[in-house]
Write an enzyme that holds these catalytic residues in place. Sequence first.
Site, short mmCIF file in Angstrom:
data_model
loop_
_atom_site.label_atom_id
_atom_site.label_comp_id
_atom_site.label_asym_id
_atom_site.label_seq_id
_atom_site.Cartn_x
_atom_site.Cartn_y
_atom_site.Cartn_z
N ASP A 74 0.85 -1.19 0.00
CA ASP A 74 0.00 0.00 0.00
C ASP A 74 0.89 1.24 0.00
OD1 ASP A 74 0.87 -0.77 2.52
OD2 ASP A 74 -1.13 -0.97 3.35
N GLU A 133 -6.07 3.05 3.53
CA GLU A 133 -6.55 3.56 4.82
C GLU A 133 -8.01 3.98 4.82
OE1 GLU A 133 -5.12 3.45 7.59
OE2 GLU A 133 -3.00 3.20 7.17
#
Length: 385
Positions: A74, A133
């Site tokens: 990520d 997130e």
Amino acid sequence: MALREAELIPIYQHLHQIPELGLEEHETQAYLLKLIAAMPQDWLTVKRVASVPTAILVKVSGQQHDYRIGYRTDIDGLPVTEQTGLPFASKHPGKMHACGHDIHMSVALGILSYFAENQPTTDMIFIFQPAEENASGGMRLFQSGALDGDWRPDEIFAFHDNPNLPTGAIGCRMGTLFAGTCEIHAHLTGKSGHAAYPHQAHDMVVAGSALVQQLQTIVARNVDPIQSGVVTLGHFTAGTIGNVIAGEAQIDGTIRALTQDMNLLIQRRVRTITEGIALAYDCDIDLKLNQGGYYPVENNDAITADFIDYMQRADGVNFIETQPAMTGEDFGYLIHQIPGTMFWLGVDSPYSLHSEKMVPHTDAIMRGVDAMTGFLTHRNALRQA
């Protein structure tokens, strides 16, 4: 030459300075593309995704093309104001890599650079994924079709840094590593009125209080005690003044569960209880349950058993069997579609993930690269055999 510690630490420090929020990772993407372009290109193919424009996919063409091993990192940061005092602290006000995605990217680049120079047996798909997130980046990427066809891995791996494990330690477990999550949003509408005439109103403070109390019975009375679940309601607003009966209320919270089946069971009970409260208190309740792709990270049994066996035997690897965490990770969506394993990489920090003071030990980067290049080479060798 494959990236080693002397190159990866400055890369990490640069990434740490440029955190960007989900789907806004343009500077991060440009820097990653620059580093990838500097690697040997003989076996590399870079792919961009129109509907998820900050994502990067990189295929390393193997000697065989009948199987693909995926690796995901990520790339987004958090809306946190950094207070570490580091000389390479965030240059973007109000944004920070407080969750360690800068560590994740650095390790991924190290692994990619190794296979750019050492052609794997199978094709390998490296996924630089935005918006872990806050915007379901894994689900967005998968549903975009970018991983269809010969870009779809047959198995997939990822890690999350862990400040509670020793630097460089590899932590993993069979079964669930991260819980699945689901947001609860309930808007209650009744009838406001004068405090002296409650019989003429439908009080949403009372209805909302009953809803909060009843939802807390789900884990106590509907979840198998041997299993785990959480229902937390962290926000409740209603009314304006003490002598006016509130005609509206807003309640927000979260569900956490270690399996998707348990998550769905809790969601069903939330809906049933909400319907009952609406009937009992003569009000309307607009209930929204948003899982948003944050499924539990349920590690594949066979692949994870091989991962654990390898890490327990590998020279220089400190393997630790860990417990499941009730925090969420959107890798859960990808691993729900593609069998694989997620693990922890220890970074030994006194501050927790998402803390404005979280500083990971960078010695973990090279240890993570070495452990995973070894393991992924092992997985390639299994296909060759």
